[in-house]
Design a protein around this motif. Structure first.
Motif, mmCIF file in Angstrom:
data_model
loop_
_atom_site.group_PDB
_atom_site.id
_atom_site.type_symbol
_atom_site.label_atom_id
_atom_site.label_comp_id
_atom_site.label_asym_id
_atom_site.label_seq_id
_atom_site.Cartn_x
_atom_site.Cartn_y
_atom_site.Cartn_z
ATOM 1 N N LEU A 1 47.487 -49.210 -15.808
ATOM 2 C CA LEU A 1 46.926 -50.332 -15.041
ATOM 3 C C LEU A 1 45.422 -50.493 -15.248
ATOM 4 O O LEU A 1 44.863 -51.533 -14.880
ATOM 5 N N ALA A 2 44.788 -49.483 -15.828
ATOM 6 C CA ALA A 2 43.350 -49.605 -16.102
ATOM 7 C C ALA A 2 43.087 -50.748 -17.082
ATOM 8 O O ALA A 2 41.961 -51.244 -17.155
ATOM 9 N N GLY A 3 44.123 -51.159 -17.789
ATOM 10 C CA GLY A 3 43.974 -52.292 -18.694
ATOM 11 C C GLY A 3 44.295 -53.618 -18.027
ATOM 12 O O GLY A 3 44.260 -54.666 -18.675
ATOM 13 N N PHE B 1 61.255 -46.508 -16.068
ATOM 14 C CA PHE B 1 61.192 -47.447 -17.197
ATOM 15 C C PHE B 1 60.653 -48.806 -16.749
ATOM 16 O O PHE B 1 59.789 -49.393 -17.402
ATOM 17 N N GLU B 2 61.194 -49.306 -15.657
ATOM 18 C CA GLU B 2 60.811 -50.645 -15.189
ATOM 19 C C GLU B 2 59.322 -50.694 -14.821
ATOM 20 O O GLU B 2 58.614 -51.647 -15.180
ATOM 21 N N THR B 3 58.863 -49.684 -14.113
ATOM 22 C CA THR B 3 57.472 -49.681 -13.643
ATOM 23 C C THR B 3 56.505 -49.638 -14.820
ATOM 24 O O THR B 3 55.536 -50.416 -14.879
ATOM 25 N N LEU B 4 56.756 -48.745 -15.767
ATOM 26 C CA LEU B 4 55.839 -48.619 -16.901
ATOM 27 C C LEU B 4 55.876 -49.869 -17.787
ATOM 28 O O LEU B 4 54.824 -50.341 -18.250
ATOM 29 N N ALA B 5 57.071 -50.419 -17.989
ATOM 30 C CA ALA B 5 57.171 -51.617 -18.835
ATOM 31 C C ALA B 5 56.416 -52.780 -18.207
ATOM 32 O O ALA B 5 55.658 -53.486 -18.887
ATOM 33 N N MET B 6 56.601 -52.980 -16.903
ATOM 34 C CA MET B 6 55.922 -54.099 -16.236
ATOM 35 C C MET B 6 54.409 -53.893 -16.232
ATOM 36 O O MET B 6 53.641 -54.849 -16.448
ATOM 37 N N ALA B 7 53.973 -52.656 -16.013
ATOM 38 C CA ALA B 7 52.527 -52.381 -16.014
ATOM 39 C C ALA B 7 51.935 -52.677 -17.393
ATOM 40 O O ALA B 7 50.829 -53.231 -17.503
ATOM 41 N N LEU B 8 52.674 -52.342 -18.453
ATOM 42 C CA LEU B 8 52.192 -52.645 -19.812
ATOM 43 C C LEU B 8 52.052 -54.152 -20.014
ATOM 44 O O LEU B 8 51.068 -54.628 -20.592
ATOM 45 N N LEU C 1 51.430 -56.399 -17.913
ATOM 46 C CA LEU C 1 50.375 -57.004 -17.090
ATOM 47 C C LEU C 1 48.972 -56.737 -17.640
ATOM 48 O O LEU C 1 47.997 -57.284 -17.145
ATOM 49 N N ARG C 2 48.876 -55.899 -18.654
ATOM 50 C CA ARG C 2 47.560 -55.565 -19.205
ATOM 51 C C ARG C 2 46.935 -56.778 -19.912
ATOM 52 O O ARG C 2 47.640 -57.656 -20.407
ATOM 53 N N ARG C 3 45.630 -56.769 -19.935
ATOM 54 C CA ARG C 3 44.937 -57.867 -20.627
ATOM 55 C C ARG C 3 45.230 -57.851 -22.121
ATOM 56 O O ARG C 3 45.170 -58.874 -22.785
ATOM 57 N N ASP C 4 45.531 -56.662 -22.658
ATOM 58 C CA ASP C 4 45.816 -56.579 -24.091
ATOM 59 C C ASP C 4 47.324 -56.658 -24.374
ATOM 60 O O ASP C 4 47.795 -56.196 -25.416
ATOM 61 N N ALA C 5 48.082 -57.265 -23.461
ATOM 62 C CA ALA C 5 49.539 -57.341 -23.648
ATOM 63 C C ALA C 5 49.928 -58.265 -24.796
ATOM 64 O O ALA C 5 51.096 -58.302 -25.190
ATOM 65 N N GLY C 6 48.966 -59.014 -25.337
ATOM 66 C CA GLY C 6 49.259 -59.824 -26.515
ATOM 67 C C GLY C 6 49.323 -58.993 -27.777
ATOM 68 O O GLY C 6 49.813 -59.452 -28.824
ATOM 69 N N ASP C 7 48.877 -57.757 -27.706
ATOM 70 C CA ASP C 7 48.889 -56.855 -28.863
ATOM 71 C C ASP C 7 50.334 -56.459 -29.192
ATOM 72 O O ASP C 7 51.063 -55.995 -28.305
ATOM 73 N N ILE D 1 49.799 -57.297 -6.865
ATOM 74 C CA ILE D 1 48.491 -57.171 -6.216
ATOM 75 C C ILE D 1 47.402 -56.939 -7.258
ATOM 76 O O ILE D 1 46.283 -57.438 -7.139
ATOM 77 N N VAL D 2 47.763 -56.181 -8.295
ATOM 78 C CA VAL D 2 46.795 -55.871 -9.355
ATOM 79 C C VAL D 2 46.154 -57.133 -9.900
ATOM 80 O O VAL D 2 44.950 -57.184 -10.160
ATOM 81 N N SER D 3 46.969 -58.188 -10.039
ATOM 82 C CA SER D 3 46.449 -59.401 -10.659
ATOM 83 C C SER D 3 45.380 -60.050 -9.799
ATOM 84 O O SER D 3 44.573 -60.843 -10.279
ATOM 85 N N ALA D 4 45.362 -59.725 -8.501
ATOM 86 C CA ALA D 4 44.319 -60.281 -7.630
ATOM 87 C C ALA D 4 42.947 -59.755 -8.023
ATOM 88 O O ALA D 4 41.929 -60.377 -7.744
ATOM 89 N N ASP D 5 42.956 -58.591 -8.664
ATOM 90 C CA ASP D 5 41.692 -58.003 -9.065
ATOM 91 C C ASP D 5 41.464 -58.101 -10.570
ATOM 92 O O ASP D 5 40.547 -57.498 -11.103
#
Lengths: 152, 449
Positions: free
Chosen positions: B209-211, B249-256, B258-264, B437-441
């Motif tokens: 989530l740091a990303g 699996f679901e949590t890690l996949a969704m967190a990936l 949501l990252r700003r670099d998810a277009g990679d 919630i992460v997306s709020a920040d």
């Protein structure tokens, strides 16, 4: 004005953190309210505190385990079909080298299937054998194990 | 623990799972993933390795090759290496900052650690063991280990109808692998996967989530998600069944995603493999994977070619994993589709009042509903959700709709079924709320900016 009030982002993060702490403490609270020595014992079965009735059934099956020869067939009898089904299902996992034969399956009696079993595991038995021609092998916690005489 | 089970059995059984990060390492060791800290990378490698090992085991069964630990691990590692070769060459992304952990992150880590310890204590006390472990997950894994493959004859036996032959294979495949190594199934080891996977999530989620948000926000939201999962897991007794692997699996996949670099492409491929793990873990993993992939594609509109490549990276791994499983089902004559409660569109709409009444009741009786209510209140307090929040919220809505659809399939009154399953199968919702919630920040630069 405090720095907290000036920075709504920090306030939000602190709210989330407080919410996380609330959720973290929630599972602990009922346990900390009870004496710890009763909770810090080694359980006898994997379901001791999940379901005490299943724990008794597990202990019964586990007590039968050393008495069942590998490769033998067995069936399980209980007073009510729900218990009988649960014992049958757990028996498959506990006796992987034996052949399970159901006495009833989801409340439907299957006596012909059970009649083929060499061993009969009787949960919480009556004083006498559950059917004629059964030899008592041993009484175990929660029941007894019987062997059916070999057919000529 | 079971008296006959010596300490070494669960130790070896669980130790075998160390093969999973090793199997996933050839992919995650690639330069593109050096943006993650080593601990996060190790957990991501384990999750990817689990999906790949299970896939290889399904392929072995399909090909009639008896299972053996080393060939399976080697096959999965080779597959990981081959997948890594599909990624375009790219300059190394910036490594995660080596800055000291702030006070918020330290408190969040302590809170998450407390949750994991609570889950561990409850598991060791035998108070959270799932009966489904003893009824079918465990017996199936044990039998597959004995048969050195998915045992079609065992599943076809009418006395084993309750074993749910069509259930996807990942949990039983991995359980069989550990059983082959330990020499017997470990009930204790299986239940300990609940705190183990919760701990792995607590270790990796803040780094992923740091990303997506500033590090303190990511850490706080991670702790919130771990807290919700701990309470649900403890109150809904999930230790040893398929729910915790699915949630990981679901949590890690969704967190990936949501990252700003998810277009990679590297992030998308990894997310796709984890979505494949979810789809291969439990039936409800498939609608989750499809909804997440579809919403991600909708959110990131690009050229047709880019969209096709993204769709391939997100969906093809799940299609391959389930393709192998359904090919086994078809060739063995066991199953062709997911079906247990009747035809797909045969709904019993007269049960709608019971479904509408029992689902809230089931959630309210699990930790007084707090695992769902608290993230929901936090999301409401975070203000108007940003567009990014549509991904987790839409996926949650799709999953909830699928589960209601499933409950309406039962010919009998589904009240009892709902009472013992709703809290478990709706456990992804609090995680998805927390991730929204992460997306709020997300507007603030995070660790990777």
């Amino acid at each position: 004005m405090s720095s907290l009030a000036r920075d709504p982002r920090t306030l939000r993060v602190r709210i989330w953190l407080a919410a996380a702490l609330l959720l973290c403490l929630f599972p602990l609270a009922p346990r900390l309210a009870r004496p710890l020595d009763g909770q810090l014992r080694r359980p006898l079965t994997p379901v001791d505190l999940t379901d005490t009735e299943r724990a008794r059934q597990w202990l019964f099956l586990d007590s039968c385990r050393p008495l069942l020869p590998p490769g033998s067939s067995f069936t399980v009898l209980a007073d009510d079909p729900r218990t009988e089904m649960a014992l049958f299902m757990m028996g498959i996992g506990l006796f992987p080298s034996s052949q399970p034969l159901a006495h009833s399956y989801y409340f439907v009696p299957t006596p012909d299937e059970a009649a083929r079993a060499r061993y009969v595991l009787r949960y919480q038995p009556a004083p006498s054998a559950p059917e004629p021609g059964l030899r008592l092998v041993a009484r175990v916690p929660g029941g007894a194990l019987y062997e059916r005489a070999a057919r000529p | 623990m079971a008296p006959a089970e010596t300490l070494m059995v669960p130790v070896v059984w669980l130790g075998t799972l160390a093969l999973l990060p090793a199997a996933g390492a050839p992919l995650v060791a690639r330069t593109a993933y050096r943006r993650f800290a080593p601990a996060t990378r190790a957990v991501l490698a384990g999750a990817a390795g689990a999906a790949l090992v299970s896939f290889v085991m399904s392929l072995f069964t399909l090909a009639g090759i008896p299972w053996s630990i080393l060939p399976i691990a080697a096959g999965a590692a080779l597959l990981a290496r081959a997948l890594s070769a599909l990624l375009p060459a790219a300059p190394a992304p910036p490594a995660p900052p080596a800055s000291r952990r702030g006070r918020t992150e330290a408190v969040a880590a302590a809170a998450a650690g407390l949750c994991v310890l609570a889950a561990l204590a409850c598991t060791l006390a035998g108070s959270v063991s799932s009966m489904d472990l003893f009824f079918f997950w465990g017996p199936k894994a044990q039998q597959f280990a004995i048969a050195r493959g998915v045992d079609a004859a065992f599943l076809a036996d009418s006395s084993h109808a309750y074993m749910h032959a069509y259930y996807p294979p990942l949990v039983t495949n991995l359980g069989a692998l550990a059983t082959m190594a330990a020499g017997r199934f470990s009930w204790a080891g299986a239940t300990l996967t609940f705190p183990l996977l919760l701990g792995a999530l607590a270790l990796a989620l803040p780094g992923v989530l740091a990303g997506a948000a500033p590090r303190p926000a990511g850490a706080a939201v991670s702790a919130l998600a771990i807290g919700a999962l701990a309470v649900i897991g403890i109150r809904a007794v999930v230790a040893g069944n398929g729910d915790m692997p699915l949630l990981a699996f679901e949590t890690l996949a969704m967190a990936l995603l949501l990252r700003r670099d998810a277009g990679d492409p590297a992030i998308q491929l990894l997310a796709g493999i984890l979505l494949a793990g979810a789809a291969a873990a439990k039936v409800e993993g498939l609608p989750f994977a499809l909804a997440a992939a579809a919403l991600f594609l909708l959110r990131r509109r690009g050229s047709a070619r880019e969209s096709a490549a993204t769709a391939a990276r997100l969906v093809l791994p799940a299609a391959a994993a389930l393709g192998a499983w359904f090919a086994f089902g078809a060739t063995s004559g066991l199953f062709a589709v997911y079906s247990e409660y009747g035809p797909f569109l045969a709904l019993h709409l007269d049960h709608w009042p019971a479904v509408a009444r029992e689902i809230p009741r089931a959630l309210a009786s699990t930790g007084r509903g707090l695992p769902w209510a608290v993230p929901l209140l936090c999301l409401a307090a975070a203000g108007r959700p940003r567009r990014d929040a549509l991904l987790p919220l839409g996926t949650g809505a799709a999953l909830a709709a699928f589960l209601v659809f499933t409950y309406l399939h039962l010919a009998e009154d589904p009240s009892q079924w709902i009472s013992w399953s709703a809290a478990r199968v709706l456990a992804p919702l609090p995680v998805l709320l927390a991730l929204a919630i992460v997306s709020a920040d997300a507007s603030e630069p995070g660790g990777l900016a």
